[in-house]
Scaffold this motif. Sequence first.
Motif, PDB file in Angstrom:
ATOM      1  N   THR A   9      38.449  10.278 -59.268  1.00 42.42           N
ATOM      2  CA  THR A   9      39.397  11.163 -58.579  1.00 42.42           C
ATOM      3  C   THR A   9      39.123  11.327 -57.086  1.00 42.42           C
ATOM      4  OG1 THR A   9      37.990  13.002 -59.271  1.00 42.42           O
ATOM      5  CG2 THR A   9      39.940  12.554 -60.624  1.00 42.42           C
ATOM      6  N   HIS A  10      37.935  10.977 -56.622  1.00 40.58           N
ATOM      7  CA  HIS A  10      37.569  11.277 -55.237  1.00 40.58           C
ATOM      8  C   HIS A  10      36.947  10.081 -54.515  1.00 40.58           C
ATOM      9  CE1 HIS A  10      37.838  15.379 -56.896  1.00 40.58           C
ATOM     10  NE2 HIS A  10      38.060  15.768 -55.653  1.00 40.58           N
ATOM     11  N   ALA A  11      37.006  10.147 -53.195  1.00 42.61           N
ATOM     12  CA  ALA A  11      36.203   9.277 -52.329  1.00 42.61           C
ATOM     13  C   ALA A  11      35.067  10.128 -51.777  1.00 42.61           C
ATOM     14  CB  ALA A  11      37.045   8.724 -51.190  1.00 42.61           C
ATOM     15  N   VAL A  12      33.872   9.548 -51.666  1.00 44.96           N
ATOM     16  CA  VAL A  12      32.709  10.302 -51.188  1.00 44.96           C
ATOM     17  C   VAL A  12      32.066   9.542 -50.027  1.00 44.96           C
ATOM     18  CG1 VAL A  12      30.547  11.424 -51.821  1.00 44.96           C
ATOM     19  CG2 VAL A  12      32.340  11.103 -53.562  1.00 44.96           C
ATOM     20  N   PHE A  13      31.912  10.246 -48.898  1.00 42.60           N
ATOM     21  CA  PHE A  13      31.364   9.663 -47.674  1.00 42.60           C
ATOM     22  C   PHE A  13      30.012  10.297 -47.372  1.00 42.60           C
ATOM     23  CE2 PHE A  13      35.954   9.940 -47.468  1.00 42.60           C
ATOM     24  CZ  PHE A  13      36.339   8.658 -47.088  1.00 42.60           C
ATOM     25  N   MET A  14      29.119   9.525 -46.753  1.00 42.33           N
ATOM     26  CA  MET A  14      27.852  10.076 -46.291  1.00 42.33           C
ATOM     27  C   MET A  14      27.836  10.044 -44.765  1.00 42.33           C
ATOM     28  SD  MET A  14      23.986   8.944 -47.262  1.00 42.33           S
ATOM     29  CE  MET A  14      22.923  10.263 -47.837  1.00 42.33           C
ATOM     30  N   ASP A  15      27.821  11.248 -44.190  1.00 39.17           N
ATOM     31  CA  ASP A  15      27.729  11.388 -42.734  1.00 39.17           C
ATOM     32  C   ASP A  15      26.246  11.532 -42.400  1.00 39.17           C
ATOM     33  OD1 ASP A  15      27.847  12.037 -40.087  1.00 39.17           O
ATOM     34  OD2 ASP A  15      28.747  14.015 -40.381  1.00 39.17           O
ATOM     35  N   SER A  16      25.594  10.398 -42.188  1.00 40.54           N
ATOM     36  CA  SER A  16      24.157  10.440 -41.899  1.00 40.54           C
ATOM     37  C   SER A  16      23.947  10.183 -40.410  1.00 40.54           C
ATOM     38  CB  SER A  16      23.412   9.420 -42.754  1.00 40.54           C
ATOM     39  OG  SER A  16      23.927   8.130 -42.556  1.00 40.54           O
ATOM     40  N   PRO A  17      22.798  10.612 -39.895  1.00 40.43           N
ATOM     41  CA  PRO A  17      22.645  10.635 -38.432  1.00 40.43           C
ATOM     42  C   PRO A  17      22.221   9.295 -37.821  1.00 40.43           C
ATOM     43  CG  PRO A  17      20.784  11.713 -39.477  1.00 40.43           C
ATOM     44  CD  PRO A  17      21.709  11.321 -40.578  1.00 40.43           C
ATOM     45  N   VAL A  18      22.930   8.232 -38.172  1.00 40.09           N
ATOM     46  CA  VAL A  18      22.770   6.940 -37.487  1.00 40.09           C
ATOM     47  C   VAL A  18      23.873   6.916 -36.438  1.00 40.09           C
ATOM     48  CG1 VAL A  18      22.596   4.451 -37.782  1.00 40.09           C
ATOM     49  CG2 VAL A  18      21.982   5.959 -39.667  1.00 40.09           C
ATOM     50  N   VAL A  19      23.549   7.412 -35.260  1.00 42.40           N
ATOM     51  CA  VAL A  19      24.563   7.847 -34.294  1.00 42.40           C
ATOM     52  C   VAL A  19      24.689   6.848 -33.147  1.00 42.40           C
ATOM     53  CG1 VAL A  19      25.249   9.737 -32.759  1.00 42.40           C
ATOM     54  CG2 VAL A  19      23.991  10.235 -34.861  1.00 42.40           C
ATOM     55  N   PHE A  20      25.935   6.539 -32.801  1.00 45.32           N
ATOM     56  CA  PHE A  20      26.192   5.738 -31.599  1.00 45.32           C
ATOM     57  C   PHE A  20      26.088   6.637 -30.381  1.00 45.32           C
ATOM     58  CE2 PHE A  20      28.533   3.134 -34.682  1.00 45.32           C
ATOM     59  CZ  PHE A  20      28.038   1.877 -34.364  1.00 45.32           C
ATOM     60  N   ASP A  21      25.395   6.150 -29.373  1.00 44.22           N
ATOM     61  CA  ASP A  21      25.294   6.872 -28.110  1.00 44.22           C
ATOM     62  C   ASP A  21      26.150   6.133 -27.086  1.00 44.22           C
ATOM     63  OD1 ASP A  21      24.709   8.132 -25.798  1.00 44.22           O
ATOM     64  OD2 ASP A  21      22.532   8.111 -26.067  1.00 44.22           O
ATOM     65  N   ILE A  22      27.356   6.658 -26.861  1.00 49.20           N
ATOM     66  CA  ILE A  22      28.299   5.969 -25.977  1.00 49.20           C
ATOM     67  C   ILE A  22      27.720   5.832 -24.569  1.00 49.20           C
ATOM     68  CG2 ILE A  22      30.661   5.992 -25.080  1.00 49.20           C
ATOM     69  CD1 ILE A  22      30.521   5.767 -28.087  1.00 49.20           C
ATOM     70  N   LYS A  23      26.952   6.877 -24.153  1.00 51.43           N
ATOM     71  CA  LYS A  23      26.397   6.849 -22.790  1.00 51.43           C
ATOM     72  C   LYS A  23      25.418   5.695 -22.601  1.00 51.43           C
ATOM     73  CE  LYS A  23      24.739  11.067 -22.696  1.00 51.43           C
ATOM     74  NZ  LYS A  23      25.120  11.517 -24.050  1.00 51.43           N
ATOM     75  N   ALA A  24      24.870   5.216 -23.728  1.00 47.77           N
ATOM     76  CA  ALA A  24      23.870   4.152 -23.626  1.00 47.77           C
ATOM     77  C   ALA A  24      24.491   2.768 -23.503  1.00 47.77           C
ATOM     78  CB  ALA A  24      22.948   4.196 -24.851  1.00 47.77           C
ATOM     79  N   LEU A  25      25.796   2.696 -23.697  1.00 42.58           N
ATOM     80  CA  LEU A  25      26.439   1.389 -23.621  1.00 42.58           C
ATOM     81  C   LEU A  25      26.179   0.773 -22.254  1.00 42.58           C
ATOM     82  CD1 LEU A  25      29.912   2.053 -25.303  1.00 42.58           C
ATOM     83  CD2 LEU A  25      27.979   0.772 -26.230  1.00 42.58           C
TER      84      LEU A  25
END
Length: 477
Positions: free
Chosen positions: A232-248
């Motif tokens: 019945t559901h979709a399940v997402f994991m919001d884990s802290p593997v984070v993109f740092d846009i400023k580092a581009l």
Amino acid sequence: MTTEQLRGHVTNVGDHLDLRGEMFPVDREIGPTACEIVGRVPANLRGHFVRNGPNQMFEPVGKYHTFDGDGMLHGIEFLADRVVYRNRWVRSRGLMAEIALGRAVYPGLSDVMNFPEASLVGGAGPVKNRANTHIIRHAGKLLALWEQGLPTEVTPELDTVGEWDFGGKLAGAMTAHPRIDPRTGELFFFSYNLFPPYLTYYVADATGALVHRVDLDMPAPIMMHDFVITETHAVFMDSPVVFDIKALGTAEPMVAWRPENGTRLGVLPRRGGPDEIRWFEVEPSHIQHFWNAWADGDRIELAGCRYEKVDFGLQAEDAEAETGVVTIGARPAKYWIDLSRGAAGWEPLDDMLGEFGRVNDDRTGLRTQCLYMPAFTRPGALAGQFDTIVKYDLRTDTRTTWYAGDQGYIGEAVFAPDPAGTAEDDGWILNLSHDSGRNRSEVLIFDARDIASGPVARVQLPQRAPLGFHANWFPVG
Ligand SMILES: [Fe+2]
């Protein structure tokens, strides 16, 4: 369709770690070629086993990470009277532009914004769609997947048709790990984005029509590799593997582990709207690949290999650290969400280091008792250097293993169901393996009920297959 066979040109003059040894690319396309077989291929095993993975064609530009390689498909077709091998590069627009130039011009992911000159690549665009991660079949299409671009359709002969955008309805990327409900035929997937909306969720129906799209609110752009569905559901994991846009474009890491951001599990009805998602906090952690998820009343359970912290080595200055998982590994775990109490948590399942968990896909979204996993048991293993196949049987709380030998490497353990079977593990485990001692790549076939006894048959490939990523089984019919 016939396609001119391509040749590779890598000698690894840059001595990149991820191009050495078992990861060194093969330089030719061959086949279809009948394979030698040791043992007996089960009579009911009829279909196509296809494995995707990086196989760089030209000396890389700048740093090279295994995520960067050009996608190559290795296909092993189990016919009535023989087993046939072929391999094909995915002919992405970017790779075809490089072939026209006779050299690589697209940088790796650590320098992805350093786009090649448009005058060099023309209509191939600023980013090369590697299509190197996985392969699925949905609504009659074989799709080679790469999470930062559109899916790439290939024929059953593994020749490239081109990028597939669902009739113009998919503007962005598609995860390499969509989920197919075997009962409804629906395809569920998502894309993550560096700019808002950071996460978009999609459903395609059994005919391949894109019928549902939701932009989901996320506090930060993250690298989300996989997700799960229940009935019945979709399940997402919001884990802290984070993109740092400023580092581009700087020397700073573009993807960073930020445990202070926390980790949440998001539960959304399968066709839910943006306001229907519910988030549940858990300890900071990350799951790159889930086995499966299922609901039991108001409780949802998710199984996967859990990282306490993540370092994929995308920015490592030290060449020896280019590939992660050297010192940091993932261990089997089960997460749970109690929808009525509004709580979530996790518990360990085992202490072996593993990844790439798979189940009998006929059980997608349903409680699963048998979990298959390639594991690392040798000290100092690099990412992808699995040496042991593990089966967990949650019915009996047992673990069985098969070790590939001191010079053996194994790949993802893909379950191929026995069409005459009834139990969850009635079928076979297919595994593209390599033995460096014998310089021999084989598809190993195990009885999934008894992997400890070793393979019942070995299909010997006519050439080496480098270590790769994901594989799938496409039964006849
Ligand atoms: Fe993956």
